[in-house]
Design a protein around this motif. Sequence first.
Motif, PDB file in Angstrom:
ATOM      1  N   ASP A  54       0.912  -1.087  -0.143  1.00 27.42           N
ATOM      2  CA  ASP A  54      -0.002  -0.047  -0.118  1.00 27.42           C
ATOM      3  C   ASP A  54       0.724   1.236   0.162  1.00 27.42           C
ATOM      4  O   ASP A  54       0.314   2.376  -0.159  1.00 27.42           O
ATOM      5  CB  ASP A  54      -0.824  -0.069   1.298  1.00 27.42           C
ATOM      6  N   GLY A 122      -2.951  -2.603   3.615  1.00 28.57           N
ATOM      7  CA  GLY A 122      -3.903  -1.736   2.605  1.00 28.57           C
ATOM      8  C   GLY A 122      -5.276  -2.420   2.837  1.00 28.57           C
ATOM      9  O   GLY A 122      -5.438  -3.405   3.286  1.00 28.57           O
ATOM     10  N   ASP A 128      -4.104  -2.969  -5.071  1.00 28.36           N
ATOM     11  CA  ASP A 128      -2.492  -2.790  -4.627  1.00 28.36           C
ATOM     12  C   ASP A 128      -1.613  -3.407  -5.576  1.00 28.36           C
ATOM     13  O   ASP A 128      -0.637  -3.534  -5.916  1.00 28.36           O
ATOM     14  CB  ASP A 128      -2.163  -2.916  -3.169  1.00 28.36           C
TER      15      ASP A 128
END
Length: 431
Positions: A54, A122, A128
Amino acid sequence: MGQGQQHKVSTSLAGAVSEEISASLAPVDAELERRYPGDPGTRQPVHTVYVPGDAFAADTVRTWGDQALELLDEHAPDAASFAAVLGLSDELAGPVHARVRAKLEREPIEDLRVDFEDGYHGKDEDQDAARAARLIAEAYENGTAAPYMGIRMKCMEVPVRDRGIRTLDIFLTGLMEAGGLPEGLVLTLPKVTYPEQVSAMVRLLEEFEKARGIEPGRIGFEIQIETSQSILATDGTATVARMIQAAEGRATGLHYGTFDYSACLGVSAAYQASDHPAADHAKAIMQVAAAGTGVRVSDGSTNVLPVGTTAKVHDAWRLHYGLTRRALARAYYQGWDMHPGHIPTRYAAVFAFYREGFEQAAARLARYVNRAGGDVMDEPATAKALSGYLLRGLDCGALDMGEVARLTGLTRADLEGFAAPRRGDLTVSAK
């Protein structure tokens, strides 16, 4: 008999004996070739940097290099101050400092792993993973990539298995749709406990290759050693050796996980480090299991970050430098770095290691090649080690080919020939 006259040589065994022995050992010969092909002869990065999925961005490689340079400028702005922190000799101070700065400007990261395991927090892993594929593909296309890049997926254990498989699929599919798999692609499978989990990874990659029409065996992966079960199985065998075989030629590295492994053995947090006796035991077994297989071994990391006051940064630098030098002396030529501030001391340790031993190694190799003798009786195996040492120094930027050629009289191709002899050639004398 007169001088130069040859003696008659007699034997007692029939020629058929040698033929019969060769025939009986043919399966062993084939097994040696299959299981122990030797080092692949490719570049091994000196470190792996891992960045949460992330947090990974298009400019991550450059950002880490810039942050490392800023730390160096703030806490050791010149060669003398940097050398004083690390205990470098006056002879090494200038060359090491100059090469570290040049490396941070040119190639700050040699190997980068976008992390979707412990370091990932994340909220949308699908997006991602797709973004990581897109950014890595773009980096290789525009020349801003690290030499090696890839992801660390989640492990093959039940709670996260499906998520890990999906992330890997999204990532590899994204690379294929962006133009194909880059040459520097590296995948890491963490927290492996059983060889069957390695076999599952092999099956997964086989199916992906079939689905996308990729040459079988193209995709390799690293095995992260982070559990006691990965070192010693319940039946007392060395699990890690079985894992290498379970990879069916796809394993490229064994990476030691300092903190998970230490915690698994009950080591208190204050003593979890890559120089703990438990760590040395695990890495020694990894090293022996991997020897000759073409699978490389990587040390772990330190979680002591060079942040805060100059005194604290210097303390962290000294610790990291010492651990890196210790690992290099034990033939762990790669390690993990967790923070931009670790990069200056990673390269300082690596460059000092190769530069301080360079002239002696070059001279020994030149004497061996020229059969000039000396105070050390070297053999083909030593020539292999000396050449490998020089090649690793060249690959990371510690040495230049011009200075190596000047002292050895050899080309890079010559060095590669000594460093990776064919099986049986270690008994052959220098040319």
